[in-house]
Motif scaffolding. Structure first.
Motif, PDB file in Angstrom:
ATOM      1  N   VAL A   1       8.214  55.145 -20.010  1.00 21.81           N
ATOM      2  CA  VAL A   1       6.957  55.519 -20.650  1.00 21.81           C
ATOM      3  C   VAL A   1       5.824  55.497 -19.634  1.00 21.81           C
ATOM      4  O   VAL A   1       5.784  54.648 -18.748  1.00 21.81           O
ATOM      5  CB  VAL A   1       6.619  54.577 -21.828  1.00 21.81           C
ATOM      6  N   LYS A   2       4.927  56.470 -19.760  1.00 23.48           N
ATOM      7  CA  LYS A   2       3.677  56.493 -19.010  1.00 23.48           C
ATOM      8  C   LYS A   2       2.566  56.093 -19.974  1.00 23.48           C
ATOM      9  O   LYS A   2       2.321  56.769 -20.980  1.00 23.48           O
ATOM     10  CB  LYS A   2       3.399  57.884 -18.442  1.00 23.48           C
ATOM     11  N   LEU A   3       1.858  54.996 -19.660  1.00 30.25           N
ATOM     12  CA  LEU A   3       0.851  54.451 -20.553  1.00 30.25           C
ATOM     13  C   LEU A   3      -0.548  54.850 -20.103  1.00 30.25           C
ATOM     14  O   LEU A   3      -1.257  54.096 -19.435  1.00 30.25           O
ATOM     15  CB  LEU A   3       0.979  52.922 -20.612  1.00 30.25           C
ATOM     16  N   THR A   4      -0.974  56.035 -20.497  1.00 30.02           N
ATOM     17  CA  THR A   4      -2.337  56.458 -20.212  1.00 30.02           C
ATOM     18  C   THR A   4      -3.284  55.915 -21.286  1.00 30.02           C
ATOM     19  O   THR A   4      -4.486  56.141 -21.238  1.00 30.02           O
ATOM     20  CB  THR A   4      -2.428  57.985 -20.103  1.00 30.02           C
ATOM     21  N   CYS A   5      -2.742  55.184 -22.243  1.00 27.61           N
ATOM     22  CA  CYS A   5      -3.570  54.470 -23.208  1.00 27.61           C
ATOM     23  C   CYS A   5      -4.299  53.302 -22.541  1.00 27.61           C
ATOM     24  O   CYS A   5      -5.265  52.776 -23.089  1.00 27.61           O
ATOM     25  CB  CYS A   5      -2.712  53.959 -24.360  1.00 27.61           C
ATOM     26  N   GLY A   6      -3.841  52.887 -21.363  1.00 29.30           N
ATOM     27  CA  GLY A   6      -4.503  51.817 -20.628  1.00 29.30           C
ATOM     28  C   GLY A   6      -4.262  50.437 -21.209  1.00 29.30           C
ATOM     29  O   GLY A   6      -5.002  49.488 -20.886  1.00 29.30           O
ATOM     30  N   ASN A   7      -3.247  50.270 -22.014  1.00 27.23           N
ATOM     31  CA  ASN A   7      -2.985  49.000 -22.696  1.00 27.23           C
ATOM     32  C   ASN A   7      -2.012  48.153 -21.884  1.00 27.23           C
ATOM     33  O   ASN A   7      -0.804  48.354 -21.926  1.00 27.23           O
ATOM     34  CB  ASN A   7      -2.426  49.277 -24.089  1.00 27.23           C
ATOM     35  N   ALA A   8      -2.564  47.183 -21.148  1.00 23.78           N
ATOM     36  CA  ALA A   8      -1.722  46.331 -20.308  1.00 23.78           C
ATOM     37  C   ALA A   8      -0.823  45.435 -21.137  1.00 23.78           C
ATOM     38  O   ALA A   8       0.238  45.003 -20.669  1.00 23.78           O
ATOM     39  CB  ALA A   8      -2.598  45.492 -19.379  1.00 23.78           C
ATOM     40  N   GLY A   9      -1.225  45.155 -22.369  1.00 20.01           N
ATOM     41  CA  GLY A   9      -0.383  44.336 -23.229  1.00 20.01           C
ATOM     42  C   GLY A   9       0.946  45.001 -23.535  1.00 20.01           C
ATOM     43  O   GLY A   9       1.974  44.327 -23.677  1.00 20.01           O
ATOM     44  N   LYS A  10       0.938  46.324 -23.639  1.00 18.20           N
ATOM     45  CA  LYS A  10       2.196  47.033 -23.859  1.00 18.20           C
ATOM     46  C   LYS A  10       3.145  46.839 -22.682  1.00 18.20           C
ATOM     47  O   LYS A  10       4.358  46.751 -22.855  1.00 18.20           O
ATOM     48  CB  LYS A  10       1.936  48.517 -24.084  1.00 18.20           C
ATOM     49  N   VAL A  11       2.568  46.799 -21.476  1.00 19.85           N
ATOM     50  CA  VAL A  11       3.400  46.597 -20.282  1.00 19.85           C
ATOM     51  C   VAL A  11       4.151  45.284 -20.389  1.00 19.85           C
ATOM     52  O   VAL A  11       5.386  45.232 -20.254  1.00 19.85           O
ATOM     53  CB  VAL A  11       2.545  46.606 -18.998  1.00 19.85           C
ATOM     54  N   THR A  12       3.421  44.204 -20.623  1.00 13.12           N
ATOM     55  CA  THR A  12       4.062  42.887 -20.607  1.00 13.12           C
ATOM     56  C   THR A  12       5.018  42.695 -21.779  1.00 13.12           C
ATOM     57  O   THR A  12       6.039  42.018 -21.645  1.00 13.12           O
ATOM     58  CB  THR A  12       3.002  41.777 -20.590  1.00 13.12           C
TER      59      THR A  12
END
Length: 326
Positions: free
Chosen positions: A180-191
């Motif tokens: 996934v590419k997160l252009t939503c800018g949500n770092a919480g999704k990353v972790t």
């Protein structure tokens, strides 16, 4: 990691991916300039990015025909082969508003030499895009093609449609959905996602480089960033410095890159002007009109152009201090 899903049969390599701008001829119809595109693809690969993304938002994908998208993939693959990188990752935008259109675009991309497909959610009738519709859309496309799919989360471009980490986690279990590419800018999704999945199970990327270190520190695999069109070596160096444990150097460069990336946040016209001004001469492309947006959209005005140069100028010497990768 808590998930027991198998590693994907095709794994998208970690690193820095450049969502390449589209270059046009200075004619009334602004046909794609394939010769200039070849030069620019070659320049980016030599500069050290880890992959190219075509027909994404920065490429003005909605203004490109299906045939133009396909030809650009062929040109990018040729540039990589000519530089001795036949397996270089080329990610093709395959976003369509219908399942049928997205499958057709995936087939075109695969036949042209793409390595992966980048897919936005459908968004034309936003209220009709329920969770079940979203899941069905991605699964149907992923089932219908052997092109590995990367989810593209960009609510600002999709009538506000967002995918939370639970939805992304459900899609991550599909064998042909690889990241996934997160252009939503949500770092919480990353972790949250990297706590569940390894990179080989489901890769997670930031959608810009101004939060690359937070993404990497959270277990992400890299980023897809428009500023790589302008200063590819700087972003590649930021990524490699962090991975080599050069934390102080990486943090300093992260700040410099983030300050410059403000210009890319101003839109496609600003990003394309910056690319023309700073990278165009390095790539051997000197016609400024090649970098204009496709009509009806207008290029940057004088005031905005001056501001772009001002906020990015500090990276010029830094960029020039790094050698070519190829």
């Amino acid at each position: 990691m808590t998930s027991t899903v198998a590693k994907k049969s095709t794994i998208i390599p970690p690193g820095i991916y450049c969502p390449v701008i589209s270059l046009y001829k200075p004619t009334p119809r602004q046909e794609i300039d394939y010769d200039a595109s070849y030069k620019f693809f070659s320049y980016l690969i030599r500069s050290g990015v880890d992959g190219l993304v075509l027909a994404g938002t920065t490429a003005e994908a909605v203004l490109l025909s299906a045939e133009e998208r396909k030809e650009l993939v062929k040109i990018a693959r040729k540039a990589a082969v000519d530089l001795g990188r036949p397996d270089f990752p080329v990610v093709a935008g395959i976003s369509g508003q219908s399942t049928n259109e997205s499958i057709r675009l995936a087939e075109d991309a695969l036949s042209a030499g793409a390595s992966f497909g980048l897919l936005l959610p459908p968004s034309y009738w936003a209220k009709a895009v329920t969770k079940d519709a979203m899941l069905g859309f991605y699964r149907d496309v992923a089932d219908a093609t052997t092109l590995p799919i990367v989810i593209y989360s960009f609510p600002a471009m999709c009538n506000g449609i967002d995918m939370n980490s639970d939805t992304l986690s459900e899609l991550a279990q599909h064998p042909n959905i690889v990241g996934v590419k997160l252009t939503c800018g949500n770092a919480g999704k990353v972790t949250r996602l990297t706590q569940e999945y390894t990179h080989e199970q489901f890769a997670v990327y930031a959608g810009s480089s101004d939060w690359l270190i937070p993404c990497l520190a959270g277990g992400g695999g890299g980023c897809v960033t428009g500023i790589a069109n302008v200063f590819p070596k700087c972003v590649a160096k930021l990524y490699s410095s962090w991975n080599q444990g050069k934390t102080k150097e990486a943090k300093e460069l992260q700040g410099l890159v983030a300050q410059a990336e403000k210009a890319c946040k101003e839109g496609i016209a600003a990003t394309k002007f910056a690319t023309a001004h700073f990278a165009g001469p390095m790539a051997g492309i000197t016609d400024l009109k090649a970098f204009w947006p496709r009509k009806p959209y207008a290029p940057c005005g004088e005031e905005k152009s001056a501001w772009v140069v001002k906020v990015m100028q500090h990276l010029v010497e830094v960029e020039q201090s790094f050698p070519d990768a190829v």
